[in-house]
Design a protein around this motif. Structure first.
Motif, short mmCIF file in Angstrom:
data_model
loop_
_atom_site.label_atom_id
_atom_site.label_comp_id
_atom_site.label_asym_id
_atom_site.label_seq_id
_atom_site.Cartn_x
_atom_site.Cartn_y
_atom_site.Cartn_z
N ARG A 224 2.60 1.80 7.46
CA ARG A 224 3.23 3.05 8.23
C ARG A 224 2.47 3.70 9.13
NH1 ARG A 224 4.18 7.97 6.58
NH2 ARG A 224 3.46 7.75 4.49
N LEU A 225 1.16 3.89 8.50
CA LEU A 225 0.00 4.52 9.29
C LEU A 225 -0.48 3.72 10.62
CD1 LEU A 225 -2.29 6.15 6.38
CD2 LEU A 225 -0.45 7.30 7.95
N ALA B 215 -0.80 11.00 3.34
CA ALA B 215 -0.41 9.61 3.04
C ALA B 215 -1.24 8.86 2.34
CB ALA B 215 -0.03 9.07 4.28
N LEU B 216 -2.42 8.96 2.58
CA LEU B 216 -3.44 8.33 1.61
C LEU B 216 -3.79 8.73 0.48
CD1 LEU B 216 -6.43 7.74 4.34
CD2 LEU B 216 -4.94 6.13 3.47
N VAL C 124 1.67 2.09 2.57
CA VAL C 124 1.21 3.21 3.41
C VAL C 124 0.41 3.11 4.74
CG1 VAL C 124 -0.32 5.42 3.19
CG2 VAL C 124 1.11 4.92 1.27
N LEU C 125 -0.48 2.14 4.47
CA LEU C 125 -1.41 1.76 5.66
C LEU C 125 -0.39 0.88 6.70
CD1 LEU C 125 -4.59 0.07 3.76
CD2 LEU C 125 -4.30 2.28 5.10
N SER D 25 -0.76 7.69 -1.57
CA SER D 25 -0.44 6.40 -2.03
C SER D 25 -0.89 6.11 -3.32
CB SER D 25 -0.91 5.59 -0.84
OG SER D 25 -2.50 5.62 -1.27
#
Lengths: 394, 256
Positions: free
Chosen positions: A363-364, B132-133, A360-361, B136
């Motif tokens: 992607r961010l 998103a966080l 996720v990180l 996750s």
């Protein structure tokens, strides 16, 4: 929504024969059987130009330079059995939909995310290559019909996943002969000029029902990629349990809860060691003067997380109404599924979450490069506050 | 109520319970609702944990903390982060107001090295990053300061409304405790406009807390601080209306 995978190995007898060193890699290979005093083609490599079931004499005329060998159906059957057994380790719902020579096996993958699906497909492909040495084509979709089509379209060592909602669009260019319909129905459709599934999908339901009666509804559903068939359970999902008996009836809640936590942790350790994730947890509390108290919970997603399972067991114990002393405690994890994928994703206690968070990180960072920051105390002794703290991209 | 009415009511309740089960209807006087066993992160303030009834800020839920500036909201949020980090959780801070003070956070006990600090340039990005966080599953506590700022821009307000419709579902499946700080303006009229009641944020929140400073600590007590009263405006797991007095101490900076 559950996902269905279809593992297809076209021309399995030829692939097995070539793997055994039969024939020549450069020459077409034809395998035949002698049944009813007549030799028939059992399987043939595509470059031979002969079809399965063709008389051997006719095949020899059509492809005189091919290598002709007697087939060994028992060997091929063993390979299919090994393959099916392997796939049953990935799912309790496995079905052989196309027998030899063009083998296709469907399996219910359950509810998976996109990342989990890709990981599971990779595992299945790797497992097949390692176990039987064959190169499968894998199709994944929301139902068996589309998954089979996807597998047929994918080549060896290729996986093709059809996104949910795109089934009709995926099937549209395929010929209607690829649908599981009887010959008479196909003939009628061809006479009507309907040659692709997309053309069939454009016909309204009432028109199909008027023209084909009861089959109209089935045609309409197939054309839109709808297949409500399910794969039957081929084996019972295993379960694991741990029990502790007390010397006498136990009335103290605190001790009971500590015992439950201890048993849940031991059970989780066993689950992790054997590579399982629990889909259902059951707590059984036999009491000294009555029917055992049994409470259970079906989990939304299988887990082997120690803390979560202990928490669930504890919550179940608090739901149980105990009016007399408890003589024993049994914690059971059932509907077990292999954690091949689950451990890589969200359900793993720490490693899986870190893996997911890392993705996720990443992607961010791609989309919001300047937004993710790391704060550090750069010069604690500096006079200006902005010099004491530094914000830098993470 | 006279005896006839009570008898009629009991008969009606018994009739309904016979037909639709005992859980269909019950008199609250008979059985107070039980507090479910909810995983929570302790805030570091025992009085606040007690009034929250679940032992802290619940995981998988949105907790909104409202209050005027200097009431101690940020200190409570940073203390929560420090406690979560101490137990191995990863923490994030979405700084929409651009007021995050890293030095003060470190003084409160926040481990800056593992803190995910997010300062989205357009505020709308914050929602995507937040989802998103949370989705996750790797973040244990996420503090957002503050979503109410987005309500001043119509486009951002629309994005916020859309995000808040799907956020509770994502949140419920994750171990993340989401704490949203809402700074109330000094004017009571503006309080209503900023979503003190009736907003989508209020609807999506599992718990809403209002914090108000009651008195500054006298200097004789050493470190500066204040007595603050925390009131429970909304609670999905426990009765609302409870309040507690919390002693908030502000760690002192050591000026160079």
């Amino acid at each position: 929504m559950t996902l269905i995978a279809c593992v297809s190995i076209p021309n399995l007898p030829i692939m097995v024969a070539r793997q055994a060193g039969e024939g020549s890699p450069d020459a077409p290979l034809v395998l035949y059987t002698n049944t009813r005093q007549r030799a028939l083609v059992y399987a043939a490599s595509p470059d031979a130009g002969v079809a399965t079931g063709m008389p051997l004499q006719q095949a020899r005329v059509r492809c005189p330079h091919a290598i002709y060998q007697c087939a060994v159906p028992e060997r091929d059957g063993e390979v299919v059995a090994t393959l099916t057994a392997l796939l049953r380790t990935f799912s309790p719902r496995v079905a052989l939909v196309d027998p030899l020579p063009d083998v296709a096996i469907t399996l219910d993958l359950g509810r998976l995310t996109r990342a989990q699906t890709l990981a599971q497909i990779a595992r299945i492909g790797h497992g097949i290559r390692a176990t039987v040495g064959l190169r499968p084509a894998i199709g994944v979709a929301s139902n068996q019909l589309v998954a089979r089509h996807a597998a047929q379209r994918a080549g060896p060592d290729v996986a093709l996943a059809v996104p949910t909602g795109q089934e009709a669009a995926f099937l549209a260019p395929q010929p209607i002969t690829s649908l599981p319909l009887d010959a008479a129905l196909l003939h009628r459709l061809e006479r009507l000029g309907v040659r692709t599934i997309g053309a069939l999908a454009q016909l309204p339901l009432d028109a199909l029902q008027a023209a084909f009666g009861a089959s109209g509804q089935q045609l309409y559903q197939l054309a839109h990629g709808v297949d409500t068939g399910t794969i039957a359970l081929t084996r019972n999902a295993p379960s694991l349990s741990r029990t502790r008996r007390f010397a006498g009836p136990l009335l103290e809640r605190g001790l009971l809860e500590r015992t439950i936590i201890d048993l849940a942790e031991r059970l989780t350790a066993q689950l992790i060691a054997e590579g399982w994730a629990a889909g259902r947890v059951v707590l059984t509390l036999p009491v000294d003067d009555g029917v055992p108290v049994l409470v259970e919970q079906v989990l939304a997603e299988p887990t082997s997380d120690r803390g979560r399972l202990a928490h669930l067991m504890l919550a179940l114990s608090r739901r149980a109404v105990l009016e007399s002393g408890v003589t024993a405690v049994t914690v059971t994890a059932s509907d077990l599924t292999p954690v091949i994928v689950a451990q890589m994703e969200l359900f793993a206690p720490a490693g899986g979450q870190a893996h997911q968070l890392g993705a996720v990180l990443d992607r961010l960072r791609g989309g919001f490069a300047g937004s993710l920051l790391r704060a550090t105390l750069a010069e604690p002794a500096a006079q200006l506050p902005e010099r004491r703290v530094r914000l830098e991209p993470r | 109520l006279n005896h006839d009415r009570i008898a009629t009511l009991q008969q009606l309740v018994a009739t309904i319970q016979r037909r639709w089960g005992t859980r269909a209807l019950r008199l609250l006087g008979d059985a107070l609702p039980q507090i479910p066993n909810v995983a929570a992160i302790p805030t570091g303030f025992p009085e606040l944990d007690a009034v929250l009834a679940v032992g802290g800020v619940p995981r998988g839920g949105l907790t909104e903390l409202l209050g005027m500036p200097t009431a101690g909201m940020t200190t409570i949020a940073l203390t929560l982060i420090a406690h979560a980090q101490a137990t191995g959780d990863l923490a994030g801070y979405i700084d929409l107001s651009h007021t995050f003070d890293a030095e003060y956070a470190a003084l409160v006990g926040v481990d800056l090295a593992t803190l995910l600090l997010v300062r989205p340039s357009p505020a709308g990005d914050a929602l995507e990053i937040m989802q998103a966080l949370v989705g996750s599953g790797g973040v244990g506590v996420l503090v957002v300061d503050s979503l109410a700022l987005m309500q001043s821009n119509p486009r951002d307000a629309m994005l916020l409304a859309q995000a808040l419709r799907v956020l509770p579902g994502t949140l419920a499946r994750s171990p993340c405790a989401l704490l949203v700080l809402t700074a109330l303006p000094y004017s009571p009229d503006m309080t209503r406009a900023l979503g003190f009641s009736g907003s989508l944020l209020a609807h999506a929140a599992t718990i809403r807390l209002h914090i108000a400073r009651e008195a500054w600590l006298p200097h004789a007590h050493g470190a500066p601080g204040c007595h603050a009263r925390v009131s429970v405006l909304k609670h999905k797991f426990a009765p609302v209306g409870g309040d507690a007095q919390v002693l908030v101490r502000f760690p002192e900076r050591i000026e160079p």
